[in-house]
Motif scaffolding. Sequence first.
Motif, PDB file in Angstrom:
ATOM      1  N   SER A  71       1.067  -1.177  -0.145  1.00 55.59           N
ATOM      2  CA  SER A  71      -0.134  -0.068   0.035  1.00 55.59           C
ATOM      3  C   SER A  71       0.776   1.153  -0.033  1.00 55.59           C
ATOM      4  CB  SER A  71      -0.984  -0.008   1.097  1.00 55.59           C
ATOM      5  OG  SER A  71      -0.164   0.060   2.572  1.00 55.59           O
ATOM      6  N   LEU A  72       2.094   1.248   0.587  1.00 53.10           N
ATOM      7  CA  LEU A  72       2.916   2.228   0.862  1.00 53.10           C
ATOM      8  C   LEU A  72       3.299   2.831  -0.668  1.00 53.10           C
ATOM      9  CD1 LEU A  72       4.747   4.357   2.037  1.00 53.10           C
ATOM     10  CD2 LEU A  72       6.562   2.659   1.951  1.00 53.10           C
ATOM     11  N   VAL A  73       3.470   1.821  -1.762  1.00 51.40           N
ATOM     12  CA  VAL A  73       3.850   2.309  -3.118  1.00 51.40           C
ATOM     13  C   VAL A  73       2.594   3.113  -3.845  1.00 51.40           C
ATOM     14  CG1 VAL A  73       4.718   1.592  -5.288  1.00 51.40           C
ATOM     15  CG2 VAL A  73       5.212   0.202  -3.277  1.00 51.40           C
ATOM     16  N   GLU A  74       1.508   2.455  -3.478  1.00 50.67           N
ATOM     17  CA  GLU A  74       0.216   3.159  -3.871  1.00 50.67           C
ATOM     18  C   GLU A  74       0.107   4.738  -3.398  1.00 50.67           C
ATOM     19  OE1 GLU A  74      -2.242  -0.208  -2.998  1.00 50.67           O
ATOM     20  OE2 GLU A  74      -2.026  -0.966  -4.640  1.00 50.67           O
ATOM     21  N   VAL A  75       0.298   4.805  -2.179  1.00 52.05           N
ATOM     22  CA  VAL A  75      -0.240   6.086  -1.558  1.00 52.05           C
ATOM     23  C   VAL A  75       1.135   7.162  -1.937  1.00 52.05           C
ATOM     24  CG1 VAL A  75      -1.332   5.331   0.273  1.00 52.05           C
ATOM     25  CG2 VAL A  75       0.960   5.525   0.538  1.00 52.05           C
ATOM     26  N   VAL A  76       2.372   6.429  -2.243  1.00 50.65           N
ATOM     27  CA  VAL A  76       3.335   7.622  -2.576  1.00 50.65           C
ATOM     28  C   VAL A  76       3.043   7.848  -4.061  1.00 50.65           C
ATOM     29  CG1 VAL A  76       6.043   7.401  -3.104  1.00 50.65           C
ATOM     30  CG2 VAL A  76       5.191   6.648  -1.044  1.00 50.65           C
ATOM     31  N   ASN A  77       2.799   7.191  -4.812  1.00 52.39           N
ATOM     32  CA  ASN A  77       2.720   7.352  -6.374  1.00 52.39           C
ATOM     33  C   ASN A  77       1.381   8.281  -6.409  1.00 52.39           C
ATOM     34  OD1 ASN A  77       4.342   6.107  -8.558  1.00 52.39           O
ATOM     35  ND2 ASN A  77       3.666   4.341  -7.362  1.00 52.39           N
ATOM     36  N   LYS A  78       0.561   8.157  -5.667  1.00 52.03           N
ATOM     37  CA  LYS A  78      -0.768   9.341  -5.575  1.00 52.03           C
ATOM     38  C   LYS A  78      -0.279  10.411  -5.283  1.00 52.03           C
ATOM     39  CE  LYS A  78      -5.496   9.849  -4.051  1.00 52.03           C
ATOM     40  NZ  LYS A  78      -5.465  11.072  -3.802  1.00 52.03           N
ATOM     41  N   LYS A  79       0.613  10.506  -4.133  1.00 47.78           N
ATOM     42  CA  LYS A  79       1.053  11.802  -3.528  1.00 47.78           C
ATOM     43  C   LYS A  79       1.881  12.698  -4.595  1.00 47.78           C
ATOM     44  CE  LYS A  79       2.769  14.111   0.120  1.00 47.78           C
ATOM     45  NZ  LYS A  79       2.252  14.885   1.191  1.00 47.78           N
TER      46      LYS A  79
END
Lengths: 552, 552
Positions: free
Chosen positions: A439-447
């Motif tokens: 999930s960290l990869v997903e939130v970072v890309n979104k950010k």
Amino acid sequence: MLKFSRPVVKNCKQLLLFKRCITNSPIIKTTSYRLLSNYKSSDTPLFNGIGAIRSYANTVKFTSEVYPDIHRNDIYKKLNSDDLEYFKSILSKQEIMYVAIENDLQELDLFNEDWMKKYKGQSRLVLKPKSVEKISLILNYCNEEKLAIVPQGGNTDLVGASVPVFDEIILSLNNLNQIRQFDPVSGILKCDAGVILENADNYLREHDHIFPLDLGAKGSCHVGGVCATNAGGLRLLRYGSLHGSVLGLEVVMPNGDIVSSMHSLRKDNTGYDLKQLFIGAEGTLGIITGVSILTQPKPQAINVSFLAVKNYEAVQKVFVKAKKELAEILSAFEFMDQRSIQLTKKHIEKDTSFPLEDEYPFYILIETSGSNKAHDDSKLETFLESAMESEIVIDGTIAQDETELQNLWKWREMIPESSQCQGGVYKYDVSLPLKDLYSLVEVVNKKLADADLLGEAPKPVIAAVGYGHVGDGNLHLNVATRCYSKEVERALEPFVYEYVSSKHGSISAEHGLGFQKKNYISYTKNEQEIKMMKDLKKHYDPNGIMNPYKFI
Amino acid sequence: MLKFSRPVVKNCKQLLLFKRCITNSPIIKTTSYRLLSNYKSSDTPLFNGIGAIRSYANTVKFTSEVYPDIHRNDIYKKLNSDDLEYFKSILSKQEIMYVAIENDLQELDLFNEDWMKKYKGQSRLVLKPKSVEKISLILNYCNEEKLAIVPQGGNTDLVGASVPVFDEIILSLNNLNQIRQFDPVSGILKCDAGVILENADNYLREHDHIFPLDLGAKGSCHVGGVCATNAGGLRLLRYGSLHGSVLGLEVVMPNGDIVSSMHSLRKDNTGYDLKQLFIGAEGTLGIITGVSILTQPKPQAINVSFLAVKNYEAVQKVFVKAKKELAEILSAFEFMDQRSIQLTKKHIEKDTSFPLEDEYPFYILIETSGSNKAHDDSKLETFLESAMESEIVIDGTIAQDETELQNLWKWREMIPESSQCQGGVYKYDVSLPLKDLYSLVEVVNKKLADADLLGEAPKPVIAAVGYGHVGDGNLHLNVATRCYSKEVERALEPFVYEYVSSKHGSISAEHGLGFQKKNYISYTKNEQEIKMMKDLKKHYDPNGIMNPYKFI
């Protein structure tokens, strides 16, 4: 290479064919397996010899310029001619590198710059003593004179721990590089801290053993360095952490005292296990000069399989299944996301073909190693058959010989280098509960997308990619950039650490704290732990000369 | 039971027959394997519940009488009515046991006496707090008031570490006994320190996992206790030491501070690994109240073989061969000498038949555990066939079902109890280089015979027997006596320690230091190490209230 793809295996006949192919696969000879050692890594790119693949990075700025808020601490004395005279009196010419104030520092770039080319110190003195006794004299002198020191092994660390921040003296272990003893019955190896990991591993392979730790930087990093940083790497899943396998250390304390527990015993339960303090202390409590370690018998058979799954949930399912069914022969379980592979495809040598025909959201690399090839093949076959049957694995391939095995590992191994090569990389190495790992990869890309920093040039960020050691709950998040930029750094930090903390993870699974994460430790450790750490540091290094501005 | 004996296997036909028998052996069901858990131990006899097999020992003398040279330290306050009032104010009735000065101490014998009935304290107060917070209050109070404390788990230790020497308050972890959390995906268990090891293991088996450590005292000893003493046991060969598998601890420091690193992460590389300090510190730096540990998947198949060899050299040869050929499935490699078995034959239940027809100088017990019974059988078969072919193994048997498996383990398990049951036992638990491992037993028997202490009654010593974990270089030397005697003790100590030291061994492989070995630490640790240990003790426990008169 044997390919199998769930969509085309439509009936039992094909499954049977698939089964037969595996069963009849030729034995991968262990003699040639040694050739592959370079291709097995954790999160550090492949490199042999300092500087081998450093050429693509830009000129490195001094850390003091990039971080102007951090100031040289005046408690440390500035090096003077008397100090230099003293060092010259105890060391030979081969053991000192000094650049006078009027000369360009470039000669010492390999010692002042870190591997990522993100941090750069301004030391003018590198000491490379050839004996433990000389290290003792140096530390005793520096402690008396309040001269700050950075211990340096292979300088392959990824958090700015092994290079100076200002003018600290660099104490390199390069010249302390002898194997001391090996007992093939117990498997216990004793060696100097400066032995290059790959040399130790090659030596052990000649005696039918392997080092219980492996990582991409093995061609440069030191045995002492991996202990000082508590490195993890690929073999942790199988052989556990260094806290379990290191049996003794020889350490020079900040005041010059030599403390040695370099025995040849697997078990010794007489008193506090002092050596543990120095494993992972990043040279802040003393300098490791010798290591006694339990090594492992060399596996007789290796299998590698590269699989495709449709989502991160499936990655977890395959892992649980592998842990149960491959059990004692499972030696690596790595995952990579689609973006990692897309980046790698752009960078990897043209002749390295991608093992699957299509692209998929997630890939898994499974390695087994054991003592009986036929048994291992059979276990892997049963495992893959049922994984395909139940449609958790949708495509995949198994290496049929050593070249293929090497090729499969390359697709995992080249990710760090591929993330780094277009300007720079922000590397995060975190532990998270398995369910939250990706999930960290997903939130970072979104950010990054929301901040308009991600996309085609001139946007600074190419992609945030995720891969790592699922078996250890360890994600490597690499944010590949076209250049290092404060704006990107501000978008990422402390955001990444806050997110990890909210999931009760660790902001450093294996890379350590170094300079990069010194100020973020409270995202993982509580107040009481930090208090105890500071107290311990003060207790053993009251003058604070060991690797300052970092760790704690 | 399948028997095979080199002398009678004279040709290939018989070897083939032997081979077939193994191949066709029935699968040992893992469901029933759980019944066997009591029979797997290290050096501690089998016992469930404190006192279960204590009946054969004589009345225990107070330690202060047996060792009149050791005096109560006046820095410690004597318990008074105000102290008692304070403890009553924070604890419920179930959490306090107190014997007034005018009453007989017998009620507290189970807390004051050690398992060997060799040491006995005179404490009149046992505190059994039900929460970590209460332990914190108790320690804070004791630290302020300078009241000495002995932390006590299952009280199964073998060096007098867990009972008072004088009037120290006993702080029992009995009431802190809840499983906190288990994650079957990662295999990480979190529990209170006072959970009985067997309860933890049974809980894990219900979730297809096992505790990574096993020992005979599992029915009584606590999870926190095994961490505090860095217990070894049988599974160390396979799963490594607690320094590798413990992921976090919750500890109450002498001043009452609670330090917790109870996370659920396999890897966390942020700072000094503080928990390591408390593993093996025997409660001298703080009290472990919670444990987070990496557990292992439950093996699907178990095999046990009991072999005979003609000398200690052959034991070593079989070990090297097993390490190579059984490799990843080898889960125990134990050896026993002829005298151990002779003693055990006298003590063991009449219906437990000895598995071999003849007696031999040395016996070996090999256990394999893996995920595939057929593969494991095949590996074991190939291994034994060639061991017999080359005549290193001269007789042997393989368990064909769970009853036989249990029976074979019993012959290893019953040795400690058999050594103890005729009056007393002097136990030495040492690490030695493998080649020297057995020589200690030989020199001790010679020494006792020369001193005219060994032989038929009324001579005090029955026999000095040797057995242990070859895989860990760990010998258990048990000197079985008809009574505890100063003369025997003087013949043994420091002789045993001097001998071990001359071979660069450790005087305590897994039992720890406790009261028994406190004064002998210099036989294993050097001056600098001892200095650092004393310094650490003083740093964390400046008032010295934690488990005094022991360890360091």
